[in-house]
Design a protein around this motif. Sequence first.
Motif, PDB file in Angstrom:
ATOM      1  N   TYR A   1     -56.642  29.093  85.564  1.00 53.92           N
ATOM      2  CA  TYR A   1     -57.831  29.567  86.260  1.00 53.92           C
ATOM      3  C   TYR A   1     -58.797  28.417  86.469  1.00 53.92           C
ATOM      4  O   TYR A   1     -59.086  27.665  85.541  1.00 53.92           O
TER       5      TYR A   1
ATOM      6  N   THR B   1     -58.212  37.113  85.333  1.00 49.08           N
ATOM      7  CA  THR B   1     -57.981  36.093  84.310  1.00 49.08           C
ATOM      8  C   THR B   1     -58.282  36.596  82.907  1.00 49.08           C
ATOM      9  O   THR B   1     -58.152  35.858  81.946  1.00 49.08           O
ATOM     10  N   GLY B   2     -58.725  37.858  82.816  1.00 46.79           N
ATOM     11  CA  GLY B   2     -59.008  38.402  81.494  1.00 46.79           C
ATOM     12  C   GLY B   2     -60.375  38.012  80.965  1.00 46.79           C
ATOM     13  O   GLY B   2     -60.711  38.278  79.817  1.00 46.79           O
ATOM     14  N   TYR B   3     -61.183  37.351  81.803  1.00 48.31           N
ATOM     15  CA  TYR B   3     -62.516  36.966  81.347  1.00 48.31           C
ATOM     16  C   TYR B   3     -63.444  38.169  81.321  1.00 48.31           C
ATOM     17  O   TYR B   3     -64.259  38.318  80.423  1.00 48.31           O
ATOM     18  N   LEU B   4     -63.311  39.046  82.311  1.00 46.31           N
ATOM     19  CA  LEU B   4     -64.129  40.256  82.359  1.00 46.31           C
ATOM     20  C   LEU B   4     -63.226  41.478  82.228  1.00 46.31           C
ATOM     21  O   LEU B   4     -62.130  41.486  82.771  1.00 46.31           O
ATOM     22  N   PRO B   5     -63.667  42.507  81.506  1.00 46.33           N
ATOM     23  CA  PRO B   5     -62.887  43.741  81.491  1.00 46.33           C
ATOM     24  C   PRO B   5     -63.210  44.578  82.726  1.00 46.33           C
ATOM     25  O   PRO B   5     -64.329  44.545  83.219  1.00 46.33           O
TER      26      PRO B   5
ATOM     27  N   LYS C   1     -65.123  47.819  89.211  1.00 45.55           N
ATOM     28  CA  LYS C   1     -65.956  47.105  88.248  1.00 45.55           C
ATOM     29  C   LYS C   1     -67.404  47.348  88.606  1.00 45.55           C
ATOM     30  O   LYS C   1     -67.830  47.081  89.721  1.00 45.55           O
TER      31      LYS C   1
ATOM     32  N   ARG D   1     -62.270  37.040  88.065  1.00 44.04           N
ATOM     33  CA  ARG D   1     -62.610  37.010  86.634  1.00 44.04           C
ATOM     34  C   ARG D   1     -61.904  38.119  85.879  1.00 44.04           C
ATOM     35  O   ARG D   1     -61.537  37.960  84.718  1.00 44.04           O
TER      36      ARG D   1
ATOM     37  N   PRO E   1     -62.580  28.232  87.561  1.00 44.58           N
ATOM     38  CA  PRO E   1     -63.745  29.028  87.940  1.00 44.58           C
ATOM     39  C   PRO E   1     -64.545  28.344  89.048  1.00 44.58           C
ATOM     40  O   PRO E   1     -64.384  27.153  89.291  1.00 44.58           O
TER      41      PRO E   1
ATOM     42  N   ARG F   1     -53.145  35.629  79.716  1.00 44.28           N
ATOM     43  CA  ARG F   1     -53.966  34.422  79.837  1.00 44.28           C
ATOM     44  C   ARG F   1     -53.127  33.150  79.666  1.00 44.28           C
ATOM     45  O   ARG F   1     -53.445  32.122  80.231  1.00 44.28           O
TER      46      ARG F   1
ATOM     47  N   TYR G   1     -71.356  46.658  87.248  1.00 43.25           N
ATOM     48  CA  TYR G   1     -72.327  46.098  86.315  1.00 43.25           C
ATOM     49  C   TYR G   1     -73.452  47.102  86.231  1.00 43.25           C
ATOM     50  O   TYR G   1     -73.445  48.101  86.956  1.00 43.25           O
TER      51      TYR G   1
END
Lengths: 309, 252
Positions: free
Chosen positions: A78, A48-52, A9, A45, A80, A73, A11
Amino acid sequence: MIEVKNLRKSYAGCQAVRDISFRVAKGEIVGLLGPNGAGKSTTMRILTGYLPATAGTVRVAGRDLLNESLAVRRRVGYMPENVPLYPDMRVAEFLAYRAALKGVPRRRVKARVGEVMARCGVAEVARHIIGALSRGYRQRVGLADALVHEPELLILDEPTAGLDPNQIRAVRELIRQLGRRHTILLSTHILSEVEMVCRRAIIINRGKIEASDTLENLAKRVKSGALFIEVRAADGEALARELRELPGVSTVRVSGGRDGWVALECAARPGGEVREQVDQFIKQRNLPLREFRCGKASLEDVFIELIQE
Amino acid sequence: MTRAFWVLLKRELGAIFLSPVSHVIFALFNLVMGFSFWFCAAYMAQGARNVTVMQIFFIIFYFWFCLIIMIPIFTMRLFAEEYRSGTIELLMSAPVLEWDVILSKFFASVALYAGLWLPTLVYLWVYQALTRHQVPVEWGALGASYLLVLVIGLFYVAIGLFTSSLTKNQVLAAFASFVIIALLFFTGFLGFTAAGTGEGTARLIDYLATLKHMQTFAGGVFDTRPLVFYLSGTGLFLFLTYVVISLRKLRY
């Protein structure tokens, strides 16, 4: 339960997770351990599918996260970091909303909310406004939220951060109880927490996995705990030199001495065992002995050693 | 519509209508609108006019001032607050689609907006009662006016939702949507300065002029062009919101 392969991952301009792979089996309680900024939260994250993810595959409960994100999900609870909650809602109202949102059948919502409130010890504040709750209660409401749809997997990001010692103990106990029914992945930078709650730890640093093993095996990987002895001897340094000659001993340090007594700290080579040899060494020379203590290799030592490399 | 959408809509409506903030907005808004209506009625009382009281009501300064100020204020919190408090993580890790989230927030705000206008119908009723029903009401024109008010609201709420999805700073979100809405609204006034710029420009400005649309509808003329303009604008900004929500995932 969790299968992560070559997960990456990045950014804008920074790589938070660099090529990590691990597995978590059903029923395990696994601690994700690392210093702040190691990539723990990012990894969670993604799970949990919050971030790809930028690259790599993640399978949770046998389903691919990319193609069946909603199904995954529904099976993951989850919590956080810092436990964000809606401050304007009441506890029971919030949990009922979350239960409905996560697909708990309408007629089961009330029963589920009652169950998780009793389980997490928030029943007595059911009618309170969340914004007015103490940190400990908020944390437990967060846990209740993660549990409300009966997930197979619980992902808890620093579940005890910011609590007082009593609350920490209560939350840990709760997690241990939950571990009987759920698979749990929790992150923390507190080592004793992993030792108390988890059976296995994944140590992660700068976006990479440094170690992943059961706690006992991790402790074996570094030099076993040092041996502390205190004997009556005239010359500590001379004694230390002799001790170093023994097979299996890596380092010997004079750590103190007073009134004719000398304190020594002997470290064995990784996986080695020197207690018997040191004992014989002392007996052969007939040295008066008043301390013979074996320091336990703690997870802390493993951690610091791995992180510093 | 999925179940998640209805659950989210209920939550959003709760957040709006159970919050004291909306009630204060509601009261103050109706204070201004009430004053505005009184002003229109007083104007009518001065002598015979060739317009109806509702025709003035829908184009008077108070009306459009509220229109362009109110919407940025009550849409600013929609996403910005969730980003700031981190609850967006709770929301997006639940089994919901991006569209469920966007549309629930959109329709809840539209409901608030429509709720703000409802009491203005009471003004008309009071007016009718006080004048002993001597003033005829053109129900068609009135209906058309309220329809246009609603459609303009859809467009502006979509703009507010979009700017709120861009930032975690609510003030910035409100100001950005205010600027977009004001620019769109004031384009209509360029008509006064565009006298010499030719047919095409004048027609373009006419097409965008919200106040002129209001005048047309309040006068009882039903024109489909403004409706198409506002509804397609709504669609565009809802889509842009979707793009932003999806892209933000890649950064945070």
